[in-house]
Scaffold this motif. Structure first.
Motif, PDB file in Angstrom:
ATOM      1  N   PRO A 321       0.836  -1.205   0.000  1.00  0.00           N
ATOM      2  CA  PRO A 321       0.000   0.000   0.000  1.00  0.00           C
ATOM      3  C   PRO A 321       0.871   1.254   0.000  1.00  0.00           C
ATOM      4  CG  PRO A 321      -0.020  -1.037   2.163  1.00  0.00           C
ATOM      5  CD  PRO A 321       0.705  -1.969   1.244  1.00  0.00           C
ATOM      6  N   LEU A 322       0.318   2.327  -0.524  1.00  0.00           N
ATOM      7  CA  LEU A 322       1.086   3.564  -0.683  1.00  0.00           C
ATOM      8  C   LEU A 322       1.641   4.076   0.637  1.00  0.00           C
ATOM      9  CD1 LEU A 322      -1.177   5.399  -3.281  1.00  0.00           C
ATOM     10  CD2 LEU A 322       1.177   4.645  -3.666  1.00  0.00           C
ATOM     11  N   PHE A 323       0.875   3.944   1.713  1.00  0.00           N
ATOM     12  CA  PHE A 323       1.363   4.510   2.967  1.00  0.00           C
ATOM     13  C   PHE A 323       2.620   3.794   3.454  1.00  0.00           C
ATOM     14  CE2 PHE A 323      -1.457   1.230   4.678  1.00  0.00           C
ATOM     15  CZ  PHE A 323      -0.814   0.795   5.840  1.00  0.00           C
ATOM     16  N   HIS A 324       2.780   2.519   3.106  1.00  0.00           N
ATOM     17  CA  HIS A 324       4.008   1.815   3.463  1.00  0.00           C
ATOM     18  C   HIS A 324       5.216   2.372   2.703  1.00  0.00           C
ATOM     19  CE1 HIS A 324       3.000  -1.195   6.375  1.00  0.00           C
ATOM     20  NE2 HIS A 324       1.988  -1.649   5.658  1.00  0.00           N
ATOM     21  N   HIS A 325       4.980   2.767   1.454  1.00  0.00           N
ATOM     22  CA  HIS A 325       6.069   3.377   0.683  1.00  0.00           C
ATOM     23  C   HIS A 325       6.516   4.692   1.321  1.00  0.00           C
ATOM     24  CE1 HIS A 325       6.166   0.659  -2.798  1.00  0.00           C
ATOM     25  NE2 HIS A 325       4.849   0.570  -2.670  1.00  0.00           N
ATOM     26  N   LEU A 326       5.563   5.466   1.840  1.00  0.00           N
ATOM     27  CA  LEU A 326       5.915   6.712   2.518  1.00  0.00           C
ATOM     28  C   LEU A 326       6.706   6.435   3.793  1.00  0.00           C
ATOM     29  CD1 LEU A 326       2.522   8.593   2.085  1.00  0.00           C
ATOM     30  CD2 LEU A 326       4.645   9.098   0.876  1.00  0.00           C
ATOM     31  N   ILE A 327       6.257   5.442   4.551  1.00  0.00           N
ATOM     32  CA  ILE A 327       6.957   5.084   5.791  1.00  0.00           C
ATOM     33  C   ILE A 327       8.380   4.611   5.486  1.00  0.00           C
ATOM     34  CG2 ILE A 327       6.978   3.449   7.722  1.00  0.00           C
ATOM     35  CD1 ILE A 327       3.861   3.516   7.568  1.00  0.00           C
ATOM     36  N   ASP A 328       8.513   3.751   4.468  1.00  0.00           N
ATOM     37  CA  ASP A 328       9.832   3.213   4.106  1.00  0.00           C
ATOM     38  C   ASP A 328      10.824   4.316   3.747  1.00  0.00           C
ATOM     39  OD1 ASP A 328       8.792   0.700   4.477  1.00  0.00           O
ATOM     40  OD2 ASP A 328       8.538   0.253   2.343  1.00  0.00           O
ATOM     41  N   ARG A 329      10.320   5.387   3.138  1.00  0.00           N
ATOM     42  CA  ARG A 329      11.195   6.478   2.681  1.00  0.00           C
ATOM     43  C   ARG A 329      11.271   7.622   3.685  1.00  0.00           C
ATOM     44  NH1 ARG A 329       8.896   3.704  -1.192  1.00  0.00           N
ATOM     45  NH2 ARG A 329       9.897   3.433  -3.257  1.00  0.00           N
ATOM     46  N   ASP A 330      10.585   7.463   4.823  1.00  0.00           N
ATOM     47  CA  ASP A 330      10.550   8.508   5.855  1.00  0.00           C
ATOM     48  C   ASP A 330      10.035   9.828   5.286  1.00  0.00           C
ATOM     49  OD1 ASP A 330      10.848   9.393   8.482  1.00  0.00           O
ATOM     50  OD2 ASP A 330      12.850  10.195   8.111  1.00  0.00           O
ATOM     51  N   ILE A 331       9.006   9.737   4.434  1.00  0.00           N
ATOM     52  CA  ILE A 331       8.387  10.918   3.833  1.00  0.00           C
ATOM     53  C   ILE A 331       7.109  11.262   4.609  1.00  0.00           C
ATOM     54  CG2 ILE A 331       7.187  11.809   1.800  1.00  0.00           C
ATOM     55  CD1 ILE A 331       9.105  10.201   0.067  1.00  0.00           C
ATOM     56  N   THR A 332       6.966  12.525   4.970  1.00  0.00           N
ATOM     57  CA  THR A 332       5.765  13.007   5.658  1.00  0.00           C
ATOM     58  C   THR A 332       4.652  13.253   4.643  1.00  0.00           C
ATOM     59  OG1 THR A 332       7.064  14.048   7.409  1.00  0.00           O
ATOM     60  CG2 THR A 332       4.815  14.854   7.087  1.00  0.00           C
ATOM     61  N   LEU A 333       3.461  12.767   4.954  1.00  0.00           N
ATOM     62  CA  LEU A 333       2.284  13.064   4.131  1.00  0.00           C
ATOM     63  C   LEU A 333       1.660  14.359   4.628  1.00  0.00           C
ATOM     64  CD1 LEU A 333       0.160  11.958   1.959  1.00  0.00           C
ATOM     65  CD2 LEU A 333      -1.182  11.355   3.980  1.00  0.00           C
ATOM     66  N   ARG A 334       1.455  15.289   3.716  1.00  0.00           N
ATOM     67  CA  ARG A 334       0.772  16.532   4.069  1.00  0.00           C
ATOM     68  C   ARG A 334      -0.600  16.589   3.415  1.00  0.00           C
ATOM     69  NH1 ARG A 334       5.025  21.617   3.724  1.00  0.00           N
ATOM     70  NH2 ARG A 334       6.439  20.961   5.410  1.00  0.00           N
ATOM     71  N   LEU A 335      -1.554  17.139   4.157  1.00  0.00           N
ATOM     72  CA  LEU A 335      -2.898  17.398   3.648  1.00  0.00           C
ATOM     73  C   LEU A 335      -3.174  18.892   3.742  1.00  0.00           C
ATOM     74  CD1 LEU A 335      -4.944  14.669   5.590  1.00  0.00           C
ATOM     75  CD2 LEU A 335      -3.812  14.417   3.375  1.00  0.00           C
ATOM     76  N   GLU A 336      -3.974  19.411   2.817  1.00  0.00           N
ATOM     77  CA  GLU A 336      -4.407  20.808   2.852  1.00  0.00           C
ATOM     78  C   GLU A 336      -5.935  20.880   2.779  1.00  0.00           C
ATOM     79  OE1 GLU A 336      -2.441  22.706  -0.375  1.00  0.00           O
ATOM     80  OE2 GLU A 336      -0.455  22.552   0.528  1.00  0.00           O
TER      81      GLU A 336
END
Length: 493
Positions: A321-336
């Protein structure tokens, strides 16, 4: 109520129900501040933010919320964001200044304004605020100013042109997804053209409300971040913007029934009108054929708020899932989020000025407001207003009619949809439009005819007190000062 007019029953927060049930306050406030007024409650604002934060925690994801200020101009929301420790997305110099005046951490402010002129950029540089860049001309102007002031600035890049189902998603904003990596690699860094930019992340905002399109765009931004990482540009955040659906209506069947009856009404000359002069709300009638769908917000949505975001994040990419890819890369998800942060935060109240019949015998209820004071890009605001009479059953007969406004225009309709009333509205009665804080209050408001803008009032202390928005900062300062004095006195005792 006449059952021939389909109902569209709004979800109504408890604070609104309490105010309407204690209607004396509404009449007092209208008499004091004049019609119309916008009433704001900050409790749902904090609740909406916490729902997104709970999603981040549930997924084990680094996430940040930046309230899209353009959705409502009330400064009280900026104050509440500061107090609740989340960010603000700004679209103008004045919106940025409000954040600075409150002492916001620059990292908690993002600037995505469609036009970033010299005055705005100079202010950002002076206050060391990061900015999301949209085009090369912005980059050139910003860098010139940075060189003049010998400063660095943190930047993100808006991306568009994502591939979806074999086609390119259109946007007039941002750098093309096929060109943005090369642009950053060629221009950012020591000895390069924009050497005073410190790259931080990627941003996108998609038109419409497709979770599948957002998942595709997020997946492609993750791929772009991998390409950039190979050249030493580490992506710290990916911002997926707003457009997070909310649900306005209690019942799906009412929404389905309304849409079906609307199309029947417009298609068939012998069917009763449900909108003023059978207004098609964006559909096109050619002969007897009706084409397209109403150009309105989808007012009923089973998938909404945090669940809407979750559905984007659980989409699969390379068997994860996409959120795992963000976690693996230590990328913060931002919402507006704009509308979804303001869900249930506000109501608009207007007073009845007159009743009359038009030249085709429609009942018109004139309100002391104009259509710009309840207006967004949607062709109509499709919620039943709450009727608050001075006296119950003053004239007991049910009736049907339209709410019209104060502009000297034939088309100044507050709502294009015909409404049913349990009794004939009287001069001085009130109508309450529910859940209007998101884009309905201020996005298109106008002072044409020299008419005053609505007064924005913040409701506090169990719905008994209201504070004008422009005085809310000072009110909170005095409130805090009083609390400190009381604590000091207690300590002395």
């Amino acid at each position: 109520m006449n059952n021939q007019i389909p109902k569209l029953t709004p979800i109504t927060h408890s604070w609104v129900k309490n105010i309407v049930s204690e209607r004396k306050y509404l009449f007092d406030w209208i008499n004091q501040y004049n019609s119309p007024i916008n009433l704001i409650n900050l409790k749902p604002f904090r609740e909406n933010h916490d729902n997104f934060e709970n999603l981040f925690k549930k997924m084990g994801l680094k996430g940040e919320v930046f309230f899209a200020r353009k959705a409502n101009k009330c400064k009280a929301f900026v104050y509440a964001a500061k107090q609740h420790k989340f960010g603000v997305d700004t679209a103008s110099l004045n919106e940025v200044k409000d954040c600075v005046n409150l002492g916001f951490d620059p990292a908690k402010v993002t600037v995505t304004a469609a036009i970033k002129n010299k005055a705005l950029l100079k202010f950002l540089i002076a206050h060391e605020m990061p900015v999301v860049l949209d085009n090369e001309d912005e980059c050139i102007l910003l860098h010139q100013l940075l060189e003049e002031h010998n400063r660095m600035i943190k930047v993100g890049f808006r991306v568009s042109g994502f591939e979806f189902q074999g086609k390119k998603l259109y946007s007039r904003f941002g750098f093309d997804s096929n060109a943005v990596v090369e642009f950053i690699q060629s221009n950012l860094g020591k000895g390069k053209r924009f050497y005073k930019f410190a790259y931080e992340g990627l941003h996108f905002h998609l038109n419409g409300y497709s979770t599948a399109e957002r998942s595709a765009a997020l997946g492609q931004c993750i791929e772009l971040s991998d390409e950039l990482a190979q050249s030493g540009y580490q992506t710290q955040f990916i911002d997926i913007g707003g457009g997070i659906l909310i649900n306005y209506l209690k019942r799906k069947r009412e929404w389905t029934q309304f849409n079906r009856q609307l199309k029947s009404s417009i298609s068939n000359e012998d069917h009763k009108e449900l909108t003023f002069k059978k207004h098609p709300l964006g559909m096109v009638k050619t002969g007897k054929k009706l084409q397209g769908e109403p150009l309105v917000y989808p007012y009923f949505n089973e998938l909404n708020q945090a669940d809407f975001v979750e559905s984007i994040l659980i989409a699969q990419k390379a068997e994860k899932p996409l959120f795992h890819h963000l976690i693996d890369r230590d990328i913060t998800l931002r919402l507006e989020p704009g509308r979804s942060m303001l869900d249930q935060c506000g109501i608009t109240v207007a007073r009845v000025a007159y009743r009359k019949n038009d030249s085709e015998n429609r009942l018109l209820i004139g309100l002391e407001m104009n259509r710009t004071q309840l207006s967004s890009s949607s062709a109509d605001f499709l919620l039943d207003p709450l009727f608050v009479p001075q006296e119950e059953n003053a004239e007991g007969r049910p009736c049907e009619g339209y709410l019209v406004g104060a502009y000297c225009l034939e088309q100044d309709l507050i709502l294009k949809r015909k409404l049913s009333f349990s009794q004939m509205p009287q001069v001085g009665d009130l109508f309450v439009f529910v859940n209007t804080a998101g884009y309905m209050m201020h996005f298109y408001e106008s002072e044409a005819h020299g008419l005053p803008l609505s007064q924005n009032l913040i409701v506090e202390n169990g719905n008994q007190d209201v504070i004008p928005d422009e005085a809310y900062f000072d009110y909170q300062k005095k409130k805090k000062g009083k609390a400190i004095d009381q604590l000091t006195n207690i300590s002395a005792i």
